[in-house]
Design a protein around this motif. Structure first.
Motif, short mmCIF file in Angstrom:
data_model
loop_
_atom_site.label_atom_id
_atom_site.label_comp_id
_atom_site.label_asym_id
_atom_site.label_seq_id
_atom_site.Cartn_x
_atom_site.Cartn_y
_atom_site.Cartn_z
N CYS A 28 0.84 -1.20 0.00
CA CYS A 28 0.00 0.00 0.00
C CYS A 28 0.88 1.26 0.00
CB CYS A 28 -0.88 -0.03 1.24
SG CYS A 28 -1.93 1.41 1.40
N TYR A 73 0.20 4.10 1.05
CA TYR A 73 0.01 4.93 2.25
C TYR A 73 0.84 4.42 3.43
CZ TYR A 73 -4.14 7.03 0.10
OH TYR A 73 -5.00 7.70 -0.74
N ASP A 74 0.91 3.10 3.58
CA ASP A 74 1.48 2.56 4.82
C ASP A 74 2.39 1.34 4.60
OD1 ASP A 74 -0.36 0.64 4.08
OD2 ASP A 74 -1.89 1.38 5.46
N CYS A 99 -5.46 -3.06 1.66
CA CYS A 99 -4.49 -3.31 2.73
C CYS A 99 -5.25 -3.53 4.03
CB CYS A 99 -3.50 -2.14 2.83
SG CYS A 99 -4.09 -0.79 3.86
N ASN A 144 -5.30 -1.88 6.63
CA ASN A 144 -5.83 -0.64 7.20
C ASN A 144 -7.02 -0.09 6.42
OD1 ASN A 144 -4.01 -0.56 9.34
ND2 ASN A 144 -2.45 0.45 8.08
N HIS A 193 -7.24 0.75 3.11
CA HIS A 193 -7.04 1.52 1.88
C HIS A 193 -7.35 0.64 0.68
CE1 HIS A 193 -4.08 3.66 4.64
NE2 HIS A 193 -5.01 4.56 4.37
ZN LIG Z 1 -2.88 1.04 3.45
#
Ligand SMILES: [Zn+2]
Length: 322
Positions: free
Chosen positions: A17, A19-20, A33, A35, A37
């Motif tokens: 991902c 983002y993370d 993901c 989380n 996303h």
């Molecule tokens: Zn993510």
């Protein structure tokens, strides 16, 4: 389910991902993901962009808003229409006269060492010319670019040339890959267009996705190059904006790349332009063939006279991960 992805299972298992950096799982026509996303898959291509950051190129918005099937891509007389129209922008100013007139794909020869199956990431690959060049040199090559039409064209070109490579839509500053995925990172005529803070962010990401002792080979524009000085004078040495070329001094390149990746050395890519590729000179108009010949002569001289590096326009920065 994986049938709807165009990328190889090897790469699918290493996507992360943006983002993370969490692992991604295929869910229907999206990747998710842990989380939460969610990233779309458009015509089999994962679109792994963030929507909370300023984009480096408007292509990112275009990719995020793409229809499910992607954008129409056409191959005319054996050549992708996208490449025909974009060759001036993706190859450089000497390629402008070839717009709409390509009779073959200009694929350069890479200066990378033989790949021997090692994994390589090509940052800002667009229609994939350097990714394909890397695959031909024996790398398991992956191209990334924020342009969805560019990535769609890359698949068309690779298929046409019988080259195996993976391509995804993403942002070099937020690489959608797990740590320690690549043995090599390559980039040509991309980071020279980035703001310096974006370059730093990208190099930090390169280091993360490189295996220990992996290396990066990245082309940049030299502030002290002969033609570079002319161009900077033309814009009166004003700070560049948007996608204009950013010039770096050799010292600045060594300092920043060493700090963010590891021990760094510079070598000459070329003089008088930012994109002269000797293998493609035969496709260019005569006046540009002469430029490429002069550039090649000076490049070979630079191996004996290293100070010539300081006035080359286009430099390769090679860094080995600490
Ligand atoms: Zn993510």
């Amino acid at each position: 389910m994986s049938g709807q992805l165009r990328i190889s299972p090897w790469l699918a298992n290493r996507l992360a991902c943006p983002y993370d950096s969490q692992a991604l799982e295929l869910r229907g026509t999206a990747m998710r993901c842990p989380n939460g996303h969610t990233h779309r898959i458009v015509s089999g291509i994962p679109v792994l962009l963030r929507d909370d950051v300023e984009e480096t190129h408007w292509h990112a918005t275009q990719a995020r808003e793409a229809p499910e099937a992607g954008y129409p891509s056409a191959v005319v007389n054996g050549i992708s229409e996208y490449v025909q129209q974009g060759i001036g922008a993706t190859g450089g100013y000497m390629y402008g006269p070839l717009t709409g007139r390509l009779i073959e794909y200009p694929i350069p020869r890479t200066r990378l060492p033989p790949g021997e199956g090692r994994a390589l990431l090509d940052l800002g690959c667009n229609w994939g010319r350097w990714t394909i060049a890397s695959a031909r040199a024996g790398y398991r090559a992956v191209g990334i670019d924020p342009s969805l039409p560019g990535i769609q064209a890359a698949y068309d070109v690779a298929k046409e040339l019988g080259v195996q490579a993976d391509f995804v839509v993403g942002d070099a500053r937020f690489l959608p890959f797990a740590a320690n995925t690549f043995d090599a990172v390559f980039s040509y005529s991309v980071l020279q267009h980035f703001a310096k803070t974006d370059v730093s962010q990208t190099l930090t990401e390169c280091s993360r996705v490189l295996v220990p002792s992996g290396f990066a080979l990245i082309q940049m524009a030299n502030k002290l190059g002969v033609r570079s000085l002319f161009h900077q004078a033309k814009r009166r040495f004003r700070e560049p904006s948007l996608f204009q070329v950013r010039y770096w001094t050799p010292r600045e390149l060594e300092t920043v790349f060493s700090a963010l990746i590891g021990p760094t050395a510079l070598s000459v890519d070329g003089f008088f332009s930012l994109n002269a590729q000797p293998e493609e000179a035969r496709l260019l108009p005569a006046r540009f063939r002469a430029v490429v010949s002069a550039s090649e002569m000076l490049r070979s001289l630079s191996r004996r006279i290293p100070t010539l590096r300081h006035v080359a326009d286009s430099l390769y920065v090679e860094s080995r991960k600490k």
